[in-house]
Write an enzyme that holds these catalytic residues in place. Structure first.
Site, PDB file in Angstrom:
ATOM      1  N   CYS A   1      -0.988  -3.458 -16.772  1.00 26.89           N
ATOM      2  CA  CYS A   1      -1.826  -2.414 -16.121  1.00 26.89           C
ATOM      3  C   CYS A   1      -1.445  -2.581 -14.685  1.00 26.89           C
ATOM      4  CB  CYS A   1      -3.418  -2.985 -16.284  1.00 26.89           C
ATOM      5  SG  CYS A   1      -3.816  -4.444 -15.810  1.00 26.89           S
TER       6      CYS A   1
ATOM      7  N   ASN B   1       1.153  -7.069 -10.477  1.00 23.64           N
ATOM      8  CA  ASN B   1       1.358  -7.265  -9.166  1.00 23.64           C
ATOM      9  C   ASN B   1       1.201  -8.773  -8.871  1.00 23.64           C
ATOM     10  OD1 ASN B   1       1.633  -4.505  -9.128  1.00 23.64           O
ATOM     11  ND2 ASN B   1      -0.421  -4.045  -7.855  1.00 23.64           N
ATOM     12  N   ASP B   2      -0.215  -9.448  -9.147  1.00 22.73           N
ATOM     13  CA  ASP B   2      -0.342 -10.645  -8.832  1.00 22.73           C
ATOM     14  C   ASP B   2       0.554 -11.679  -9.721  1.00 22.73           C
ATOM     15  OD1 ASP B   2      -2.334 -10.673  -6.942  1.00 22.73           O
ATOM     16  OD2 ASP B   2      -3.887 -10.179  -8.332  1.00 22.73           O
TER      17      ASP B   2
ATOM     18  N   HIS C   1       0.859  -1.136  -0.094  1.00 20.69           N
ATOM     19  CA  HIS C   1       0.080   0.101  -0.075  1.00 20.69           C
ATOM     20  C   HIS C   1       0.783   1.173   0.234  1.00 20.69           C
ATOM     21  CE1 HIS C   1      -3.727  -2.305   1.900  1.00 20.69           C
ATOM     22  NE2 HIS C   1      -3.602  -2.315   0.505  1.00 20.69           N
TER      23      HIS C   1
ATOM     24  N   ARG D   1     -12.478  -3.917 -16.045  1.00 20.24           N
ATOM     25  CA  ARG D   1     -12.076  -5.419 -15.478  1.00 20.24           C
ATOM     26  C   ARG D   1     -13.462  -6.036 -14.650  1.00 20.24           C
ATOM     27  NH1 ARG D   1      -7.556  -5.922 -11.256  1.00 20.24           N
ATOM     28  NH2 ARG D   1      -9.060  -4.789  -9.977  1.00 20.24           N
TER      29      ARG D   1
ATOM     30  N   ARG E   1     -11.366  -0.698 -12.026  1.00 13.61           N
ATOM     31  CA  ARG E   1     -11.282  -1.805 -11.048  1.00 13.61           C
ATOM     32  C   ARG E   1     -12.820  -1.633 -10.654  1.00 13.61           C
ATOM     33  NH1 ARG E   1      -6.232   0.894  -9.494  1.00 13.61           N
ATOM     34  NH2 ARG E   1      -4.555  -0.519  -9.433  1.00 13.61           N
TER      35      ARG E   1
ATOM     36  N   GLU F   1      -2.402 -12.995 -14.859  1.00 12.34           N
ATOM     37  CA  GLU F   1      -1.794 -12.916 -13.521  1.00 12.34           C
ATOM     38  C   GLU F   1      -1.331 -14.145 -13.071  1.00 12.34           C
ATOM     39  OE1 GLU F   1      -5.079  -9.891 -11.568  1.00 12.34           O
ATOM     40  OE2 GLU F   1      -6.166 -11.653 -12.659  1.00 12.34           O
TER      41      GLU F   1
ATOM     42  N   ARG G   1       3.194 -10.668  -1.108  1.00 13.24           N
ATOM     43  CA  ARG G   1       3.571  -9.145  -1.496  1.00 13.24           C
ATOM     44  C   ARG G   1       3.976  -8.355  -0.165  1.00 13.24           C
ATOM     45  NH1 ARG G   1      -1.495  -7.324  -5.425  1.00 13.24           N
ATOM     46  NH2 ARG G   1      -1.471  -5.680  -3.658  1.00 13.24           N
TER      47      ARG G   1
END
Length: 562
Positions: A493, A445-446, A195, A334, A297, A422, A456
Site C-alpha cells: 500500500c 515508504n517507511d 510530497h 488503518r 488513513r 513497515e 526520505r
C-alpha cells in the site's frame, strides 16, 4: 542549440512518475522581493506587542490560504495542506518568534531565526519530521511576504505548457498545479516518497526528483524529462522530442483507458485498491476500477481535532468511507498512525527527540489502550451500519506479540485483523506474523526509510530512499513468500504500488494486492494485463538480482519490452 546549461548526460535523478514531456523550463525560486524586504526595514513597530500582532495577522492569512487550498484538494494534497495550516499557527514557533522580538531582534529577522531553529530541530529528528523542513521554509516565505506587503510566493502561471523546475516544491505549490500547463516536474531535492512525488502521482504528470544541477538550467531552456529513466535532457532536437512525447502520450492514454479486470494476461487475479483519506476521496476512488480500499488513513480525519471524537462520532466518519463501496469490495482501515509528521492533539506524545522512531502508530496504545479500543468500536459501528466488508490493520508493528494482541481485539469485534509491514523486523518475521493475523500490508515508504537508515527528504540520500533498492525488494519478497506459504493475502500500500513496472515485479514475488492513489490504478492494471505470470516472476528475479535501483529498473524495462 547552444546553451550554457549542463549537458543532458549530467542531469539525472530519481524517476517517480513515468512518461515523457518536453517544453521550456519554468523556474521557481519562491523568494520574496529583496527590495520589499529592504523597504520594510525593522517595521517601525511601537513595541514588541505591536510586532507580534503583525506576526499573528500574517500567520492567520497564511493559514487561511492553506485551508482554502485544502478544501479544494483531496487525498494526499488535502492532508499535507491541512498539516501546513496547523504548522503555520504552531504555538512553539510563535513562542520562538516572540522570544527573539522581546530580545530586540527586528520582526523579519526574528521570523527567520525562529524558523531556522525549528528547521535544525526537525532535521536532527530525521525521518518524517525532516520532511516538514520544506513546509517550514514555505511558511516563512509566505509570512514575510504578508508582512512586507507582497503577494505570497508561488508557482507562476505559464503562457504555454512548461516543465516546472525547482529546488523543491512545497505542498502549497504542487496542490494547485494545472496538468494542462505543467507538463512535468523536476526538483533538485527530494526523494521518491517526498510530497512532490506523491502529489505528482496524484496529478498523473511525469516527475523526476533529486536532480543535481537542476537549478543551473536557465529559464526558458527547452528540455525533455523522462519520468521512466530519470533523465533530464538539455539540447534535444525539438522534432525528435515531439515524436517521443507523442508516443508517450499515446501509450499513457491507452493505459488510462483500461477498465479491468485486474489480472495478468494468463488469468492470475490481482486486487487493485485505492488509498483514501476521507469520504470525498473514497467517493472519487469508487469511480475507478478498484476492488475497494487498501489503505484508509484514519488519522487524516482528525488533524484538526483538539479532543478525541466519541465512538459514535468516529463511527459516522468511518461510515462515509465504507459506505462508498459495496458488494464484492472491501475496505482496509488503518488504525491511527498519529505521531511524527502527523501530530494529533488527543493522541500524539509531545516533546519526543526522534518521533519517527518513537511512540507512533500502534505504540500510542501502549500507554493509552482505550484509544485503540474506542477506535475499533467506532470501526465496528461503521462496518455494521454500511455492511461493507471491513479489514483492520495496525501500523508500526515490530513484534509477533504486538500483532497477536492487536488481532485478538479486532477478532473480538468480528473484523478481519492484519498488520502493516513497515519495520524490517516485521518483514523478517512475516511467516510468524501470519500465524496470528489474517493478512499483511507492506508500507514501502517507511520500510524503505527504516531499511536503508536514510531520511526520505535527504537529497544526498535520495538514491537510498528508492523502493527499487535490492535490500528493500528482498524484504518485500520475504514477506510475499510468507503469504504464499500461509495461503494468506499480502498487499503493498506504499507509493511503490503506483509504479507500473515495479507492480509487475511485486506480483511476481507473490504480492496479491496493490493499493495506490486512485489516479494510478488504470496504468498499473493495464500494464499487468499485458504480461503473463511467468513474465512477472522473471521481472521479480531480474529486480532482485540487480546491483542497484537503476540497474533493476533497466533490467525489468528490457524484460517487459521483449
Amino acid at each position: 542549440m547552444t546553451t550554457s546549461t549542463p549537458s543532458s548526460t549530467g542531469l539525472r535523478g530519481t524517476p517517480v512518475v513515468p512518461g515523457v514531456a518536453a517544453g521550456p523550463a519554468l523556474l521557481v525560486r519562491g523568494e520574496v522581493s529583496p527590495e520589499a524586504i529592504a523597504r520594510f526595514g525593522d517595521g517601525n513597530f511601537s513595541d514588541a506587542d505591536a510586532a507580534m500582532a503583525a506576526y499573528d495577522a500574517a500567520v492567520s492569512a497564511v493559514a487561511a490560504t492553506f485551508a482554502r487550498k485544502a478544501e479544494k484538494a483531496t487525498g494526499p494534497a488535502a492532508e499535507v495542506l491541512t498539516a501546513s495550516a496547523g504548522l503555520a499557527k504552531d504555538k512553539g514557533l510563535r513562542g520562538a518568534v516572540s522570544k527573539f522580538v522581546a530580545a530586540g531582534t527586528p520582526l523579519l529577522q526574528s521570523v527567520g531565526a525562529a524558523v531556522e531553529q525549528f528547521v535544525s530541530i526537525f532535521t536532527t529528528m530525521g525521518g518524517l519530521m525532516a520532511e516538514r523542513v520544506t513546509d517550514l521554509e514555505d511558511i516563512e516565505r509566505r509570512v514575510i511576504a504578508h508582512l512586507v506587503g507582497e503577494p505570497e510566493p508561488g508557482v507562476p502561471t505559464p503562457s504555454e505548457p512548461s516543465i516546472l523546475v525547482a529546488e523543491d516544491l512545497a505542498p502549497s505549490d504542487t496542490s494547485g498545479l494545472d496538468p494542462q500547463l505543467i507538463s512535468a516536474l523536476v526538483t533538485e531535492r527530494g526523494g521518491a516518497t517526498s510530497h512532490t512525488a506523491i502529489i505528482a502521482r496524484q496529478l498523473g504528470i511525469p516527475c523526476v526528483v533529486g536532480v543535481a544541477g537542476a537549478m543551473d538550467i536557465k529559464a526558458g531552456t527547452f528540455m525533455v524529462v523522462d519520468g521512466e529513466t530519470g533523465a533530464v535532457e538539455i539540447g534535444t532536437d525539438v522534432e525528435e522530442a515531439a515524436e517521443r512525447v507523442a508516443a508517450s502520450q499515446a501509450a499513457r492514454a491507452a493505459l488510462a483507458a483500461w477498465t479491468g479486470s485486474a489480472e495478468t494476461s494468463d488469468g492470475t487475479p490481482i486486487k487493485l485498491l485505492a488509498n483514501v483519506a476521507d469520504g470525498p476521496s473514497a467517493v472519487d476512488a469508487s469511480r475507478e476500477p478498484v476492488q475497494g480500499v487498501g489503505l484508509f488513513r484514519t488519522e487524516l480525519c482528525f488533524l484538526k481535532a483538539t479532543e478525541e471524537p466519541s465512538v459514535e462520532e468516529q463511527g459516522e466518519i468511518y461510515s462515509t468511507v465504507l459506505g462508498a463501496f459495496g458488494e464484492g469490495q472491501y475496505v482496509v482501515v488503518r488504525t491511527l498512525d498519529a505521531g511524527s509528521d502527523k501530530p494529533i492533539a488527543f493522541a500524539t506524545m509531545p516533546g519526543e527527540e526522534n518521533p519517527a522512531l518513537g511512540v507512533r502508530g500502534l505504540r500510542l496504545s501502549f500507554g493509552n489502550p482505550g484509544l485503540m479500543d474506542r477506535q475499533l468500536d467506532g470501526i465496528k459501528l461503521a462496518a455494521d451500519k454500511t455492511g461493507t466488508e471491513t479489514w483492520v490493520m495496525a501500523p508500526m508493528v515490530a513484534t509477533v506479540a504486538e500483532a497477536a494482541e492487536f488481532a485478538d481485539k479486532v477478532r473480538a469485534r468480528g473484523l478481519k485483523p492484519g498488520v502493516m509491514v513497515e519495520i524490517p523486523s516485521a518483514a523478517l518475521l512475516a511467516h510468524r506474523m501470519l500465524e496470528v493475523v489474517d493478512f499483511l500490508s507492506i508500507g514501502t515508504n517507511d520500510l524503505t526509510q527504516y531499511t536503508m537508515a536514510a531520511d526520505r527528504m535527504a537529497t544526498d540520500l535520495a538514491h537510498l530512499t528508492d523502493p527499487w533498492q535490492p535490500a528493500v525488494l528482498q524484504l518485500i519478497a520475504i514477506t510475499a513468500e510468507a503469504g504464499v506459504q500461509a495461503g494468506k493475502p499480502v498487499g503493498v500500500c506504499g507509493e511503490a504500488a503506483a509504479d507500473p513496472m515495479l507492480a509487475c515485479a511485486l506480483v511476481g514475488m507473490g504480492i496479491t494486492s496493490l493499493s495506490m492513489a486512485a489516479r494510478a490504478v488504470r496504468p498499473v492494471g493495464a500494464q499487468l494485463s499485458q504480461v503473463s505470470m511467468d513474465t512477472c516472476e522473471a521481472a521479480a528475479e531480474a529486480a532482485l538480482g540487480a546491483s542497484d535501483p537503476m540497474a533493476a529498473r533497466a533490467a525489468v524495462r528490457a524484460l517487459l519490452a521483449g
